[in-house]
Enzyme design. Sequence first.
Site, PDB file in Angstrom:
ATOM      1  N   ASP A  69      28.483  33.793  51.264  1.00  0.00           N
ATOM      2  CA  ASP A  69      29.037  32.928  50.219  1.00  0.00           C
ATOM      3  C   ASP A  69      30.557  32.916  50.338  1.00  0.00           C
ATOM      4  O   ASP A  69      31.129  33.684  51.103  1.00  0.00           O
ATOM      5  CB  ASP A  69      28.585  33.386  48.817  1.00  0.00           C
ATOM      6  CG  ASP A  69      28.791  34.875  48.608  1.00  0.00           C
ATOM      7  OD1 ASP A  69      29.744  35.431  49.198  1.00  0.00           O
ATOM      8  OD2 ASP A  69      28.027  35.479  47.853  1.00  0.00           O
ATOM      9  N   ASP A  71      33.893  33.194  48.137  1.00  0.00           N
ATOM     10  CA  ASP A  71      34.562  33.450  46.858  1.00  0.00           C
ATOM     11  C   ASP A  71      36.008  33.005  46.958  1.00  0.00           C
ATOM     12  O   ASP A  71      36.665  33.225  47.979  1.00  0.00           O
ATOM     13  CB  ASP A  71      34.505  34.945  46.519  1.00  0.00           C
ATOM     14  CG  ASP A  71      33.077  35.389  46.257  1.00  0.00           C
ATOM     15  OD1 ASP A  71      32.334  34.626  45.618  1.00  0.00           O
ATOM     16  OD2 ASP A  71      32.698  36.478  46.722  1.00  0.00           O
ATOM     17  N   ASP A 154      37.038  46.729  46.240  1.00  0.00           N
ATOM     18  CA  ASP A 154      36.410  48.008  46.586  1.00  0.00           C
ATOM     19  C   ASP A 154      36.907  48.594  47.918  1.00  0.00           C
ATOM     20  O   ASP A 154      37.469  49.686  47.960  1.00  0.00           O
ATOM     21  CB  ASP A 154      34.875  47.928  46.524  1.00  0.00           C
ATOM     22  CG  ASP A 154      34.289  46.704  47.199  1.00  0.00           C
ATOM     23  OD1 ASP A 154      35.055  45.968  47.880  1.00  0.00           O
ATOM     24  OD2 ASP A 154      33.074  46.467  47.074  1.00  0.00           O
TER      25      ASP A 154
HETATM   26  P1  ATP Z   1      28.462  39.833  50.714  1.00  0.00           P
HETATM   27  O1  ATP Z   1      28.586  38.669  49.755  1.00  0.00           O
HETATM   28  O2  ATP Z   1      28.404  39.456  52.147  1.00  0.00           O
HETATM   29  O3  ATP Z   1      27.391  40.800  50.297  1.00  0.00           O
HETATM   30  P2  ATP Z   1      31.020  40.590  49.641  1.00  0.00           P
HETATM   31  O4  ATP Z   1      32.055  41.548  50.150  1.00  0.00           O
HETATM   32  O5  ATP Z   1      31.446  39.163  49.492  1.00  0.00           O
HETATM   33  O6  ATP Z   1      29.793  40.729  50.605  1.00  0.00           O
HETATM   34  P3  ATP Z   1      30.284  40.446  46.879  1.00  0.00           P
HETATM   35  O7  ATP Z   1      29.312  41.287  46.138  1.00  0.00           O
HETATM   36  O8  ATP Z   1      29.991  38.993  47.063  1.00  0.00           O
HETATM   37  O9  ATP Z   1      30.500  41.158  48.284  1.00  0.00           O
HETATM   38  O10 ATP Z   1      31.681  40.630  46.169  1.00  0.00           O
HETATM   39  C1  ATP Z   1      32.816  39.825  46.512  1.00  0.00           C
HETATM   40  C2  ATP Z   1      34.080  40.674  46.540  1.00  0.00           C
HETATM   41  O11 ATP Z   1      34.334  41.200  45.233  1.00  0.00           O
HETATM   42  C3  ATP Z   1      34.002  41.922  47.435  1.00  0.00           C
HETATM   43  O12 ATP Z   1      34.325  41.593  48.772  1.00  0.00           O
HETATM   44  C4  ATP Z   1      35.041  42.820  46.805  1.00  0.00           C
HETATM   45  O13 ATP Z   1      36.340  42.440  47.182  1.00  0.00           O
HETATM   46  C5  ATP Z   1      34.869  42.512  45.316  1.00  0.00           C
HETATM   47  N1  ATP Z   1      33.913  43.440  44.664  1.00  0.00           N
HETATM   48  C6  ATP Z   1      32.581  43.266  44.496  1.00  0.00           C
HETATM   49  N2  ATP Z   1      32.029  44.297  43.847  1.00  0.00           N
HETATM   50  C7  ATP Z   1      33.043  45.158  43.570  1.00  0.00           C
HETATM   51  C8  ATP Z   1      33.130  46.417  42.899  1.00  0.00           C
HETATM   52  N3  ATP Z   1      32.040  46.989  42.405  1.00  0.00           N
HETATM   53  N4  ATP Z   1      34.353  46.987  42.808  1.00  0.00           N
HETATM   54  C9  ATP Z   1      35.473  46.389  43.312  1.00  0.00           C
HETATM   55  N5  ATP Z   1      35.454  45.219  43.960  1.00  0.00           N
HETATM   56  C10 ATP Z   1      34.254  44.595  44.080  1.00  0.00           C
HETATM   57 MG    MG Z   2      30.207  37.631  48.719  1.00  0.00          MG
END
Ligand code: ATP
Ligand code: MG
Length: 427
Positions: A69, A71, A154
């Site tokens: 996705d 963001d 994170d």
């Molecule tokens: P994917 O969507 O491929 O699983 P992602 O890194 O985009 O990986 P998401 O869950 O979509 O993960 O979250 C988007 C972003 O938000 C993360 O990359 C991170 O920067 C931030 N994030 C998500 N969850 C947390 C958390 N629990 N604490 C701090 N930052 C977070």
């Molecule tokens: Mg994501």
Amino acid sequence: MTTNHAPDDKPQATTQEPVIITRSDHPISRKKIAQNAVKILYRLKNRGFTAYLAGGAVRDMLLGDTPADFDIVTDATPKQIKRLFRNSRIIGRRFRLVHIFFHDRSNSIPQIYEIATFRRPFTQEQDDAERIKDEPELANNLFGTPKEDASRRDFTVNALFYNIADFSVIDHVYGLNDLKNRIIRIIGDPNTRFAEDPVRILRALEFACRLKFTIEEETVKGLKAQAEALSDVPPSRLREELKGLYTKKATSGLLELGNHYQINQHWLPLEIAASCLDSIPIIKQIENFFPTTDNSKELEKMVVAALIMPNIIEKFPLHDNLRLGLVREFVEESLKPINQRFNLPRFQRHAIKDIFTLLYRLSRGDKRVNKLVSRDHFFSALFLYATINHQAPSKPDHFSFWQRQCDSLNRNPQAQGLDYSRLFLED
Ligand code: ATP
Ligand code: MG
């Protein structure tokens, strides 16, 4: 990819100017970004706002992978974003985000893009949460600078930005270095950051196994030290995070790493943590066999069935001729601790009981094809039946009976186009 910052194993996150990688030095091209995400980024930029792609999308594109996705973060406030996009809605109470909806003619499910305003770190946000309930205008104080936004994320590899204004990648946290070295490193002090939000412990393991990265040493120490706090994560939050894992084929890897670091007992019920290694081969097969996009409910049902299965079949061997009511009662009992941890909805608990009832029927040699196939969840039970017996040293005679049925079973709409005969074949 070239980076222009000094290689350094101990990054001083957020204390310095960001590292900026220009377009010619990184592989992210606009062609790889979903068209609607590009549209959103440009509309924000053309109205004078800063607009970045953030999170997993930047990480995955730098790695040459296709993002799940996109963001977007910006300095526009939720109200300003809402004014720019008619097809949008402000969501969230504590920190307000905007969802922008796009309707694709070929698909009835709208595509949703999440747009956030740069946010400052989490601790203060938590302190403010109570006050904001009474004074919503205080929410504006949660907004921060891009640098603050990067530092509240994170892991370093999840905190990179792609700037639509000049197509550069902006790194406030030495994430590019970690990406190059394939390292998962928490941003800031590991103990503080994991204690703040223990779900990050599971996310560290998830990204390590999904990306095949190593978890940095201090991050490992911190996650082990804070692992007990996982038992305080609210069940609904844990369930949401796990549903995300099922669709990314990361559950078996999470269980293996959790076992390696001895933390599974903090997020799983004790009896499941003790037996989960036996469930891993079945969960791997689930990850191999079922398509993993957008069907987290189907996958959840299968993964939870696989998690309780070792305890169920230890108590009631599959070929025993016992009363199926007893099996259902025991399945219900076994689901209780899972339910306490993950808030499993009633329809899922019901489905799992049906799957086990059918699994026992199949295992006892019930061959009433039409009757069995017409039952809900038959194909889930057939999956488990084939997988368990496939791994068994000697196969019962009804195994080849069901193997022969597969050609016609595969044509049943409930099979959803999957080839069940594959599950019966020798490797
Ligand atoms: P994917 O969507 O491929 O699983 P992602 O890194 O985009 O990986 P998401 O869950 O979509 O993960 O979250 C988007 C972003 O938000 C993360 O990359 C991170 O920067 C931030 N994030 C998500 N969850 C947390 C958390 N629990 N604490 C701090 N930052 C977070
Ligand atoms: Mg994501």
